[in-house]
Scaffold this active site. Structure first.
Site, mmCIF file in Angstrom:
data_model
loop_
_atom_site.group_PDB
_atom_site.id
_atom_site.type_symbol
_atom_site.label_atom_id
_atom_site.label_comp_id
_atom_site.label_asym_id
_atom_site.label_seq_id
_atom_site.Cartn_x
_atom_site.Cartn_y
_atom_site.Cartn_z
ATOM 1 N N THR A 154 0.808 -1.221 0.000
ATOM 2 C CA THR A 154 0.000 0.000 0.000
ATOM 3 C C THR A 154 0.841 1.270 0.000
ATOM 4 O O THR A 154 0.597 2.187 -0.782
ATOM 5 C CB THR A 154 -0.933 0.000 1.219
ATOM 6 O OG1 THR A 154 -1.770 -1.152 1.147
ATOM 7 C CG2 THR A 154 -1.793 1.248 1.258
ATOM 8 N N HIS A 187 -1.896 -1.135 -5.940
ATOM 9 C CA HIS A 187 -1.402 -2.469 -6.289
ATOM 10 C C HIS A 187 -2.603 -3.326 -6.646
ATOM 11 O O HIS A 187 -3.763 -2.916 -6.480
ATOM 12 C CB HIS A 187 -0.634 -3.112 -5.122
ATOM 13 C CG HIS A 187 -1.389 -3.125 -3.823
ATOM 14 N ND1 HIS A 187 -2.464 -3.954 -3.596
ATOM 15 C CD2 HIS A 187 -1.240 -2.398 -2.687
ATOM 16 C CE1 HIS A 187 -2.947 -3.747 -2.380
ATOM 17 N NE2 HIS A 187 -2.227 -2.787 -1.817
#
Length: 543
Positions: A72, A334
């Site tokens: 993250t 992601h």
């Protein structure tokens, strides 16, 4: 026929305007945490709201978080800086700094120099972000520009917002029951929208969470998949007990609260209605929590993404009603991988969970016994970057790294081990990003000052969770395309949409937006490049 020919001739002589010529008054940046390009492709034909609008603009279905550390914090650090994590300094969510404090582990979005700050009870900060964000650059050029960053996660709001936001709000990382801001601003008056949304959160969390609706398009994903004798996923409806804040985060309700706050702040601050361009950043964290808990292919993710489609539509309608000239970009930090148990049912027979023996801790113990070393020998935050303990004598450090590499490479689930020396000798990738080697991918998130003494990369389809637990059954973080590849979508009223299926990178977003508003970025100041959003002969990269 004469009328048709006249119209056709006019179109040939004066092509349709592909992109409005004036800079937008508001930039809206949405990051959907763990939103892979695979999920975008899977659900694209089902959306009827905000995602559908975005898909009518400039669509880059193969955007890449090009680095190996697909977590993250690194991912969000690329979106509005235009730089790889190697340059932003955000190499992972957590890393080891043995000089920082006794516990060594450091969180990416903290300031560990603040007295009393610990890894478990840290002080949120942008101190580790080494480069400016687009918002920082906008404020430096014109202080009248307002920058607002709102997210369910502190690291998303901080890494995209940067160092000089006007408003930054994120779900309290400790209580998880209210939106809070950075410590230096905690004494400032709380905006009315924050008070209003926090009051709603108190009421919401004080009540039971009712079963959420399963739409017809989600019904084919509604199947329980057993993970253990007492745990299954795949058929959930987000029912929760009153006060269960962790289940609240792993549900569409988190993004509902986040979008409500972002929309209310935009309305009350009149973003996009002043003399300069403003920036609204929304970190939609709910999908990540949902996918970690339930995997990516069950009914839970379908309900979550359907709800998100509606939330995006509501935000756009609100901005439309205010008659704001805005441009939107949506992407992700992601991708993600489904639980191996369901992947095996869905034709991926080699999907597996990591062997519990594949840990730096156990390797360190073995090396310590072999070499007569005391102490932990190896330190690590997560399996990936590994550091040799500072207590290991200098004369033995190279031997420790070499032995650790040999032991890890002997494990069937390990793809490669890259040492610091090998990564420093690896030049940055220059070919199309999908063709980068594992070393080039790792190099893009490698910092000599922060990265480990070596990096362990697992083979494809190995989930680095040995035993699934409630809340943590699936994950991301690999250097493979299911974690690296994310959609990048741009939309603005009046633009002519197009689709470019070839690869681009999330580091291209910031220079693209900078060009749209006429913000000059010195050559070499960003890793990314400007993407031309004009579908015709013109160029949004040259204003």
């Amino acid at each position: 026929m004469r009328r048709f020919l006249a119209t056709f001739a006019a179109l040939v002589a004066s092509p349709l305007a592909a992109q409005p010529a004036t800079p937008p008054k508001l930039i809206v940046v949405v990051s959907v945490d763990q939103f892979s390009a695979d999920l975008f492709a899977e659900y694209r034909g089902q959306w009827t709201g905000g995602f559908k609008r975005l898909a009518s603009g400039a669509v880059f279905p193969s955007g890449y978080q090009s680095h190996a550390a697909t977590e993250t914090c690194p991912g969000h650090s690329t979106i509005l800086t235009g730089d790889h994590p190697a340059r932003t300094g955000i190499i992972a969510n957590n890393w080891i700094d043995q000089a920082a404090r006794a516990e060594s582990q450091v969180y990416c979005a903290e300031d560990e120099t603040v007295p009393g700050s610990t890894f478990r009870a840290y002080t949120p900060s942008a101190a580790h972000l080494l480069v400016p964000t687009l918002g920082d650059r906008m404020k430096a050029l014109n202080p009248e520009s307002r920058v607002v960053s709102v997210s369910g996660k502190d690291r998303a709001a901080i890494m995209m917002g940067g160092h000089t936001t006007d408003q930054m709000w994120f779900l309290d990382p400790f209580t998880k029951n209210r939106f809070v801001t950075l410590a230096p601003r905690a004494q400032m008056p709380i905006p009315v929208p924050v008070t209003r949304v926090n009051a709603g959160l108190t009421k919401l969390l004080g009540a039971e969470g009712k079963a959420q609706k399963l739409s017809p398009q989600c019904s084919n994903r509604d199947r329980a998949v057993p993970l253990s004798p007492t745990l299954s996923v795949g058929d959930g409806r987000f029912v929760r007990k009153a006060g269960d804040v962790d289940s609240f985060r792993a549900s569409p309700d988190l993004d509902r609260a986040t979008f409500a706050l972002a929309g209310d702040l935009a309305h009350d601050m009149k973003l996009g209605q002043g003399s300069s361009t403003d920036l609204l950043i929304v970190g939609a964290s709910g999908t990540d929590y949902v996918d970690h808990r339930y995997g990516t292919e069950g009914a839970e993710t379908c309900i979550q993404l359907t709800a998100l489609d509606g939330l995006l539509a509501e935000l756009f309608k609100q901005l439309d009603r205010a008659k704001v000239d805005y441009v939107v970009v949506l992407t992700a930090d992601h991708g993600g991988h489904d639980i191996p148990e369901r992947n095996r049912d869905h034709a991926l027979s080699d999907a597996q969970r990591i062997d519990p023996g594949v840990t730096a801790g156990k390797i360190g113990v073995q090396i310590g016994k072999e070499m007569g070393l005391t102490g932990p020998v190896l330190r690590y935050a997560d399996l990936g970057d590994v550091w040799v303990d500072n207590a290991v004598p200098a004369a033995k450090r190279a031997d420790v790294v070499a032995r650790a590499k040999a032991l890890f490479m002997a494990m069937p689930q390990v793809a490669t081990v890259l040492t610091k020396a090998e990564l420093m000798a690896t030049p940055p990738g220059t070919r199309p990003v999908e063709l980068w080697t594992l070393a080039e991918r790792a190099r893009a998130s490698f910092s000599p000052a922060r990265s480990g003494d070596f990096l362990v990369l697992l083979k494809p389809r190995v989930t680095p969770i040995a035993v699934p637990t409630p809340g943590y059954a699936a994950t991301h973080g690999s250097p493979y395309d299911y974690d690296r590849r994310v959609p990048i979508l741009f939309w603005r009223k009046g633009m002519t949409g197009f689709e470019q299926p070839n690869s681009v990178e999330t580091i291209d977003i910031a220079p693209t937006l900078a060009a749209l508003i006429g913000l000059e970025v010195p050559a070499g100041d960003m890793d990314g490049r400007c993407l031309d959003l004009d579908a015709g002969a013109g160029s949004t990269c040259r204003r």
